[in-house]
Design an enzyme around this catalytic site. Structure first.
Site, PDB file in Angstrom:
ATOM      1  N   LEU A 173      31.595 -30.225  17.458  1.00  0.00           N
ATOM      2  CA  LEU A 173      31.982 -28.814  17.466  1.00  0.00           C
ATOM      3  C   LEU A 173      32.237 -28.336  16.047  1.00  0.00           C
ATOM      4  O   LEU A 173      32.771 -29.075  15.213  1.00  0.00           O
ATOM      5  CB  LEU A 173      33.239 -28.618  18.324  1.00  0.00           C
ATOM      6  CG  LEU A 173      33.139 -29.124  19.767  1.00  0.00           C
ATOM      7  CD1 LEU A 173      34.355 -28.673  20.561  1.00  0.00           C
ATOM      8  CD2 LEU A 173      31.862 -28.643  20.437  1.00  0.00           C
ATOM      9  N   GLY A 213      31.757 -33.921  19.667  1.00  0.00           N
ATOM     10  CA  GLY A 213      30.877 -33.104  20.510  1.00  0.00           C
ATOM     11  C   GLY A 213      29.420 -33.529  20.407  1.00  0.00           C
ATOM     12  O   GLY A 213      28.638 -33.328  21.351  1.00  0.00           O
ATOM     13  N   ASN A 231      35.647 -39.177  18.530  1.00  0.00           N
ATOM     14  CA  ASN A 231      36.690 -39.463  17.531  1.00  0.00           C
ATOM     15  C   ASN A 231      37.786 -38.400  17.493  1.00  0.00           C
ATOM     16  O   ASN A 231      38.500 -38.285  16.507  1.00  0.00           O
ATOM     17  CB  ASN A 231      36.042 -39.586  16.141  1.00  0.00           C
ATOM     18  CG  ASN A 231      35.353 -38.297  15.705  1.00  0.00           C
ATOM     19  OD1 ASN A 231      34.828 -37.570  16.532  1.00  0.00           O
ATOM     20  ND2 ASN A 231      35.379 -38.016  14.420  1.00  0.00           N
ATOM     21  N   GLU A 232      37.905 -37.599  18.562  1.00  0.00           N
ATOM     22  CA  GLU A 232      38.818 -36.456  18.542  1.00  0.00           C
ATOM     23  C   GLU A 232      40.226 -36.802  18.079  1.00  0.00           C
ATOM     24  O   GLU A 232      40.844 -36.049  17.321  1.00  0.00           O
ATOM     25  CB  GLU A 232      38.895 -35.796  19.928  1.00  0.00           C
ATOM     26  CG  GLU A 232      37.732 -34.875  20.262  1.00  0.00           C
ATOM     27  CD  GLU A 232      36.470 -35.606  20.662  1.00  0.00           C
ATOM     28  OE1 GLU A 232      36.465 -36.858  20.657  1.00  0.00           O
ATOM     29  OE2 GLU A 232      35.469 -34.944  20.969  1.00  0.00           O
TER      30      GLU A 232
END
Ligand SMILES: CC/C=C\CC(=O)SCCNC(=O)CCNC(=O)[C@H](O)C(C)(C)COP(=O)(O)OP(=O)(O)OC[C@H]1O[C@@H](n2cnc3c(N)ncnc32)[C@H](O)[C@@H]1OP(=O)(O)O
Length: 338
Positions: free
Chosen positions: A114, A159, A183-184
């Protein structure tokens, strides 16, 4: 089976429903430019660096090759997501189209996930619109009636990894500098439940626990061993391998494959379809918090700083360093403490 079909017709799974109402479709090459207008091109090929989503349709096989083309990193911005949604709808409705190969036109990057700047310093209305667009792409890709193969020709964090996970089969270029994963948590944000479910359905619970909690980014070899991807090939063979694999998927009669896919993915899709508005509300509430905004700003700046400190900054070198140093940076400690 009848219930599944009924739900498709009722539009509860809109993308899969496309198969039941295919219209006479597009032929040749289909392009979307950054203003969102569609350009039909003859089969003889056309490429422009300003095109953000490129589709090359092979009329003989019914396979569309879709390339994301937003340098430098194919970040999923609101305009790109909107364009991608239009293209996916068109392919879904095209009765000649049976398969989709998703790849990138940007060297060494599949997608950076994102767009950070769509999640920073914006009014809540923007966050809401952006998140709806992210949901839309997941619904369309995860629920697609097409046979869908990801040809992962570069790094694919967050994303970007989600896009690949929506495919039926993932082939990755075997380049040790590439990484893939959700990996957020490393950004101080939380992967939403439907990101988690998509990973869980692919790699199982234990790997999902470890991967999501650590925000792990994996090399292609590691990703293969965890079944995050299905096959590794040398970079030069990626598209031919994807095309060959597609042949295997298209040997199965479409209706049987589509209903089977729907049966397997339906409950996961419904998990979001049944609470889209609540999910948007959660996202807006979360992303607009001061602490989260600070984390994102710090992360975006750290991407910039690496460029200033590492000299000479070869792209592949930075990718390798980024996957290691984020975990040890002061910024990461900050996130860990908060
Ligand atoms: C709640 C749910 C939420 C989120 C899910 C997400 O998807 S959040 C996004 C997570 N994405 C990442 O963590 C990826 C961050 N990027 C990278 O690790 C590297 O950029 C990458 C993809 C490995 C490529 O490395 P490379 O060395 O080739 O490029 P570089 O880092 O120099 O980046 C080039 C310019 O692109 C900008 N950029 C990178 N990622 C993003 C992004 N996700 N959104 C927006 N912009 C991004 C980067 O800052 C550079 O900008 P520049 O102005 O040229 O310095």
């Amino acid at each position: 089976m009848a219930a599944v079909l009924r739900k498709l017709i009722q539009g509860r799974l809109p993308a899969l429903a496309g198969v039941l109402c295919r219209r006479s479709g597009n032929e040749g090459h289909l392009f979307l430019n950054s203003s969102g207008s569609t350009l039909m091109q003859p089969r003889c090929g056309y490429s422009s660096p300003t095109e953000s989503v490129i589709v090359e349709m092979d009329k003989a096989t019914g396979v569309a090759l879709l390339k994301l083309n937003i340098p430098p990193v194919n970040s999923l911005s609101l305009p790109l997501l909107t364009e991608l949604a239009i293209v996916l709808d068109k392919l879904e409705m095209d009765k000649h189209c049976r398969g989709l190969i998703l790849t990138s036109a940007v060297p060494n990057i599949f997608s950076a996930g994102l767009n950070l700047f769509d999640m920073m310093d914006k009014p809540n209305e923007h966050y809401s619109e952006f998140w709806r667009a992210v949901q839309e792409i997941w619904i369309k890709l995860y629920g697609s009636s097409l046979a869908n193969i990801a040809a992962i020709n570069g790094s694919s964090p967050a994303g970007g990894c989600l896009l690949a996970l929506c495919s039926d089969y993932r082939i990755m270029a075997n380049n040790p500098h590439f990484t893939i994963g959700l990996n957020e948590t490393r950004l101080g944000i939380v992967a939403p439940f439907w990101f988690k479910d998509t990973l869980l359905n692919t790699v199982g619970k234990r790997t999902t626990e470890i991967s999501l909690n650590l925000g792990a980014l994996y090399s292609p070899t590691e990703a293969l061993s965890l079944h995050l991807v299905d096959r590794l090939v040398p970079e030069t063979q990626l598209l031919s391998a994807a095309t060959e694999e597609m042949g295997r998927w298209l040997q199965v009669p479409d209706h049987a494959r589509q209903i089977t896919k729907s049966m397997i993915r339906k409950s996961t899709l419904e998990g979001l379809l049944n609470q889209r508005e609540a999910d948007i509300k959660n996202f807006v509430e979360f992303i607009s918090r001061d602490s989260i905004q600070k984390s994102l700003q710090f992360y975006a700046q750290s991407l910039q700083k690496q460029k200033q400190h590492i000299h000479p900054p070869s792209s592949s070198c930075r990718q390798q360093i980024s996957s290691v140093t984020f975990a040890r940076s002061p910024w990461y400690s900050l996130i860990q403490r908060s």
